[in-house]
Design a protein around this motif. Structure first.
Motif, PDB file in Angstrom:
ATOM      1  N   ALA A  39       0.827  -1.203   0.000  1.00  0.00           N
ATOM      2  CA  ALA A  39       0.000   0.000   0.000  1.00  0.00           C
ATOM      3  C   ALA A  39       0.869   1.264   0.000  1.00  0.00           C
ATOM      4  O   ALA A  39       0.580   2.221  -0.712  1.00  0.00           O
ATOM      5  N   GLU A  40       1.942   1.255   0.752  1.00  0.00           N
ATOM      6  CA  GLU A  40       2.799   2.440   0.768  1.00  0.00           C
ATOM      7  C   GLU A  40       3.582   2.579  -0.528  1.00  0.00           C
ATOM      8  O   GLU A  40       3.906   3.689  -0.945  1.00  0.00           O
ATOM      9  N   TYR A  41       3.873   1.470  -1.179  1.00  0.00           N
ATOM     10  CA  TYR A  41       4.522   1.516  -2.498  1.00  0.00           C
ATOM     11  C   TYR A  41       3.628   2.260  -3.490  1.00  0.00           C
ATOM     12  O   TYR A  41       4.094   3.095  -4.248  1.00  0.00           O
ATOM     13  N   VAL A  42       2.336   1.963  -3.449  1.00  0.00           N
ATOM     14  CA  VAL A  42       1.373   2.660  -4.320  1.00  0.00           C
ATOM     15  C   VAL A  42       1.379   4.157  -3.997  1.00  0.00           C
ATOM     16  O   VAL A  42       1.444   5.000  -4.891  1.00  0.00           O
ATOM     17  N   PHE A  43       1.341   4.483  -2.698  1.00  0.00           N
ATOM     18  CA  PHE A  43       1.346   5.895  -2.297  1.00  0.00           C
ATOM     19  C   PHE A  43       2.623   6.588  -2.768  1.00  0.00           C
ATOM     20  O   PHE A  43       2.566   7.683  -3.329  1.00  0.00           O
ATOM     21  N   ASN A  44       3.773   5.969  -2.536  1.00  0.00           N
ATOM     22  CA  ASN A  44       5.044   6.589  -2.923  1.00  0.00           C
ATOM     23  C   ASN A  44       5.124   6.825  -4.432  1.00  0.00           C
ATOM     24  O   ASN A  44       5.629   7.861  -4.870  1.00  0.00           O
ATOM     25  N   ASN A  45       4.628   5.887  -5.217  1.00  0.00           N
ATOM     26  CA  ASN A  45       4.622   6.089  -6.673  1.00  0.00           C
ATOM     27  C   ASN A  45       3.739   7.268  -7.060  1.00  0.00           C
ATOM     28  O   ASN A  45       4.094   8.062  -7.933  1.00  0.00           O
ATOM     29  N   ARG A  46       2.606   7.382  -6.411  1.00  0.00           N
ATOM     30  CA  ARG A  46       1.711   8.513  -6.692  1.00  0.00           C
ATOM     31  C   ARG A  46       2.346   9.834  -6.249  1.00  0.00           C
ATOM     32  O   ARG A  46       2.209  10.846  -6.909  1.00  0.00           O
ATOM     33  N   LEU A  47       3.037   9.799  -5.119  1.00  0.00           N
ATOM     34  CA  LEU A  47       3.702  11.010  -4.628  1.00  0.00           C
ATOM     35  C   LEU A  47       4.807  11.442  -5.583  1.00  0.00           C
ATOM     36  O   LEU A  47       4.943  12.627  -5.891  1.00  0.00           O
ATOM     37  N   LYS A  48       5.579  10.495  -6.075  1.00  0.00           N
ATOM     38  CA  LYS A  48       6.645  10.809  -7.038  1.00  0.00           C
ATOM     39  C   LYS A  48       6.047  11.423  -8.300  1.00  0.00           C
ATOM     40  O   LYS A  48       6.570  12.414  -8.830  1.00  0.00           O
ATOM     41  N   THR A  49       4.944  10.882  -8.776  1.00  0.00           N
ATOM     42  CA  THR A  49       4.260  11.430  -9.950  1.00  0.00           C
ATOM     43  C   THR A  49       3.762  12.841  -9.668  1.00  0.00           C
ATOM     44  O   THR A  49       3.869  13.734 -10.520  1.00  0.00           O
ATOM     45  N   LEU A  50       3.232  13.068  -8.464  1.00  0.00           N
ATOM     46  CA  LEU A  50       2.770  14.408  -8.076  1.00  0.00           C
ATOM     47  C   LEU A  50       3.929  15.399  -8.097  1.00  0.00           C
ATOM     48  O   LEU A  50       3.809  16.506  -8.632  1.00  0.00           O
ATOM     49  N   VAL A  51       5.051  15.010  -7.521  1.00  0.00           N
ATOM     50  CA  VAL A  51       6.233  15.884  -7.478  1.00  0.00           C
ATOM     51  C   VAL A  51       6.697  16.221  -8.896  1.00  0.00           C
ATOM     52  O   VAL A  51       6.962  17.388  -9.209  1.00  0.00           O
ATOM     53  N   ASP A  52       6.771  15.228  -9.762  1.00  0.00           N
ATOM     54  CA  ASP A  52       7.183  15.470 -11.149  1.00  0.00           C
ATOM     55  C   ASP A  52       6.219  16.441 -11.833  1.00  0.00           C
ATOM     56  O   ASP A  52       6.644  17.356 -12.542  1.00  0.00           O
ATOM     57  N   GLY A  53       4.926  16.249 -11.605  1.00  0.00           N
ATOM     58  CA  GLY A  53       3.924  17.123 -12.200  1.00  0.00           C
ATOM     59  C   GLY A  53       4.004  18.549 -11.676  1.00  0.00           C
ATOM     60  O   GLY A  53       3.872  19.513 -12.439  1.00  0.00           O
ATOM     61  N   LEU A  54       4.223  18.700 -10.379  1.00  0.00           N
ATOM     62  CA  LEU A  54       4.338  20.044  -9.795  1.00  0.00           C
ATOM     63  C   LEU A  54       5.549  20.779 -10.338  1.00  0.00           C
ATOM     64  O   LEU A  54       5.497  21.991 -10.575  1.00  0.00           O
TER      65      LEU A  54
END
Length: 124
Positions: A84-99
């Motif tokens: 579950a945290e792996y999914v969150f971390n991947n989404r967070l990395k995508t958010l950071v790249d997008g920002l």
């Protein structure tokens, strides 16, 4: 971190205090958290924040609290929690790249806590 430990996985006896893990899949829950995170980061940016470090979740499934409550007998970590945290971390990395693309005058940095801790322990 506490959104997962206390809101998604917490059990009290046979009753759940929070029903988040019954209401949402791990993907949906991570998405909800990332949407809230984005709103907070946007507010921070609007207040003048331009350099922001965002730390990913460490392997919560390997903490004594979660091992005791959620891991299979004889296993050092809860795979379910770490997934579950792996999914969150991947989404967070995508958010950071997008920002970083959306706000070129700012710098958002993703810190991969899991990777850092594994290197420190000599696992990578």
């Amino acid at each position: 971190m506490s959104d997962y430990i206390y809101n998604y996985y917490l059990w009290t006896g046979f009753d759940r205090i929070y029903k988040s893990s019954l209401l949402y899949s791990k993907i949906d829950y991570a998405t909800i958290l990332i949407i809230q995170y984005y709103r907070q980061l946007k507010a921070l940016y609007n207040l003048g924040g331009r350099k922001v470090a965002l730390f990913g979740l460490a392997q919560l499934g390997c903490t004594p609290f979660m091992v005791k409550r959620r891991s299979a007998v004889g296993k050092p970590c809860s795979v379910l929690v770490n997934d579950a945290e792996y999914v969150f971390n991947n989404r967070l990395k995508t958010l950071v790249d997008g920002l970083n693309k959306l706000k070129p005058d700012a710098r958002f940095t993703f810190i991969n806590t899991t990777s850092i801790l594994q290197k420190k322990e000599g696992k990578l």
